[in-house]
Design an enzyme around this catalytic site. Structure first.
Site, PDB file in Angstrom:
ATOM      1  N   CYS A 176       0.865  -1.180   0.000  1.00 42.08           N
ATOM      2  CA  CYS A 176       0.000   0.000   0.000  1.00 42.08           C
ATOM      3  C   CYS A 176       0.899   1.226   0.000  1.00 42.08           C
ATOM      4  O   CYS A 176       1.892   1.274   0.731  1.00 42.08           O
ATOM      5  CB  CYS A 176      -0.900  -0.023   1.233  1.00 42.08           C
ATOM      6  N   GLU A 208       1.497  -4.170  -5.486  1.00 41.47           N
ATOM      7  CA  GLU A 208       0.284  -4.984  -5.537  1.00 41.47           C
ATOM      8  C   GLU A 208      -0.687  -4.424  -6.555  1.00 41.47           C
ATOM      9  O   GLU A 208      -0.826  -3.214  -6.705  1.00 41.47           O
ATOM     10  CB  GLU A 208      -0.389  -5.011  -4.156  1.00 41.47           C
TER      11      GLU A 208
END
Length: 548
Positions: A406, A440
């Protein structure tokens, strides 16, 4: 706004009620109405918006009440209600609560499109010996399996669990009901019948004020043959499940939101005051219910604790002694510092950071357990302390070799080049580890733009600075720590591949070079690897057993 599950419609145009023929009590969830909103140049414009939720105007329990009771009795309906709206053709982060006085009742009101009829049969009266509906039985079996495989505490983000589907009553036990958990056996049949009645009454409810939206689940129902002819095997004991297995199962495709209803949650915070900056919250974040819908939520910029009133916040600031993120400083150059923080050692601080970042990230699922992650926080130093600018988190052990889980730059520090600095720092760590890294997927809209710009600038810089006449994709990946797929996608997007004499070559055209030159002139900050004091952390098997 993220589109919800499409509902069938018969293709007819949406019903429209002419302006001036309805009242504010007529407006309901799902309608589209024109609302006043401030324009970019200061003027007021009329724009169509969809009503996502309706609530009574909240009363701030921490604010002083100066109005008399006589004033409260004279309040009009327009000022009693607030509407959470999504502006047509605008990004979802601009969704907001508006007062009823901003609704234009003299403009047309558009109703939702009628659903296509699916030929539902009339529901007969309940009979004590009635067979269980397949849909309820399927949901019950799913819930039982989830309870059996989730022995650990629930995540801090309230998952969207449809409580309107309780276990159906059973007149006589049979082989298909032997898989009840202890939790299910504690409920009486009378309570289950009452919950089933409440289920039918609550099918058309609107979105609640705490952030959950109802997702329309009506339509054709598939029937499943759930008869069990073989004896049912007992589920494994709860002790055989580990928290590591649960987290790995939840994160099979990364920490991404899988439920469309979780994406469509109604924003529960209005504004955040972080240090000297006051910013609007973009999306839903699972702060405690008591802090929802306050005019301003006050956040300490050093310890990231949150407070509902300025008095409580000022009292905290007098006692707070933290002046920098609680971790090891691994990089310092000019006024920029990076801190490495272990989520297992600084649980409270990392959880507060995750709650804050969820206000500005809509594509992530927030889990209460932060122990599987390392946090790398970028701060700007001044005489008053180190102020958090942004951060990225990284899994301690990633099966997919992700170097970022993140990443976020706080809104008050965006458009200053800090996003690229965070991305560049994450790849510097990958170079130190001797690995190729990639973030991600999927990325947010702003994250995708930032990564594409960094990949393009890094690859073109390498091609211009190299003295080799030939360079393969693998050599580019090894020198930049960017994965082969990201290098290929970037070159394809920039149209760098050309077919020459039976093979593909990389060719830099004039348009790409001109754009790259402009980008280099704009960028002021870079990561200097000689100022990085860091060794890749090594974790033992016991240290990776999260939750024990």
């Amino acid at each position: 706004m993220v589109s919800q599950t499409p509902t069938p419609n018969d293709g007819s145009p949406p019903p429209i009620t002419p302006g001036g023929t309805y009242t504010i009590q007529t407006v309901s969830v799902g309608c589209k109405i024109y609302i006043r909103r401030p324009g970019q140049s200061g003027e007021t414009e009329e724009r169509q918006a969809e009503i996502l939720s309706i609530r009574d105007k909240p009363v701030n329990p921490y604010a002083r009440r100066n109005k008399s009771s006589a004033d409260d009795d004279a309040v009009s309906p327009e000022s009693q209600w607030e509407y959470f709206v999504h502006w047509e053709h605008f990004n979802k982060r601009l969704d907001e609560w508006v007062s009823g006085s901003r609704l234009l009742l003299n403009r047309d009101l558009e109703w939702p499109r009628p659903k296509a009829s699916v030929g539902k049969k009339a529901t007969p009266a309940k009979i004590p010996g009635k067979a269980i509906r397949p849909q309820n039985l399927l949901k019950k079996a799913t819930a039982n399996a989830a309870l059996a495989s989730s022995p650990t505490p629930a995540p801090s983000t309230p998952m969207i669990v449809d409580e309107s589907y309780p276990p159906s009553p059973s007149p006589a036990p049979s082989s298909m009901y032997k898989r009840k958990t202890l939790h299910d056996e504690e409920h009486h049949e009378e309570e289950e019948e009452e919950e089933e009645e409440e289920e039918e009454d609550a099918e058309g409810d609107d979105a609640d004020a705490e952030g959950e939206m109802d997702v329309d689940g009506e339509g054709e129902v598939e029937t499943f043959d759930l008869s069990m002819t073989e004896p049912v095997t007992e589920p494994p004991p709860l002790s055989s499940f580990s928290k590591k297995q649960e987290i790995e199962k939840l994160r099979t495709s990364g920490s991404m939101t899988q439920s469309i209803s979780e994406i469509a949650r109604v924003k529960n915070l209005n504004r955040l005051q972080i240090g000297a900056h006051e910013v609007d919250a973009w999306y839903f974040s699972p702060y405690p219910k008591e802090y929802a819908h306050l005019p301003v939520l006050y956040i300490c910029e050093f310890c990231l604790s949150f407070f509902p009133s300025p008095m409580m916040f000022s009292r905290h600031r007098q006692r707070c002694t933290m002046l920098h993120p609680p971790g090891n400083e691994i990089y310092r150059h000019e006024e920029i510092s990076f801190y490495e923080i272990d989520g297992k050692r600084q649980l409270t601080w990392c959880r507060n950071l995750s709650l804050l970042s969820k206000c500005f990230l809509d594509h992530k699922t927030l889990y209460y357990d932060v122990t599987p992650f390392m946090y790398y926080v970028m701060a700007k130093r001044d005489p008053t302390g180190c102020h958090v600018i942004g951060y990225f988190s990284k899994e301690k052990e990633s099966a997919e070799n992700y170097n970022v889980a993140c990443i976020l730059t706080l809104p008050q520090h965006q458009r200053h080049g800090y996003g690229k600095l965070l991305i560049e720092f994450s790849y510097e760590l990958s170079k130190k580890e001797g690995k190729l890294g990639s973030p991600e997927k999927p990325l947010s809209d702003l994250g995708l733009l930032g990564y594409r710009a960094y990949w393009a600038e890094t690859i073109i810089d390498l091609l211009l600075s190299t003295t080799d006449s030939e360079m393969s994709i693998d050599e580019i990946a090894q020198k930049t720590a960017i994965t082969h797929s990201d290098v290929m996608n970037t070159c394809t997007t920039l149209q760098l591949f050309k077919h020459y004499k039976g093979q593909h070559i990389i060719c830099l055209n004039n348009a790409v070079l001109e754009k790259h030159q402009k980008t280099r002139l704009k960028r002021r900050r870079r990561i200097h690897s000689e100022h990085l004091r860091w060794k890749p952390p090594v974790f033992t098997r016991d240290q990776l057993r999260f939750g024990f």
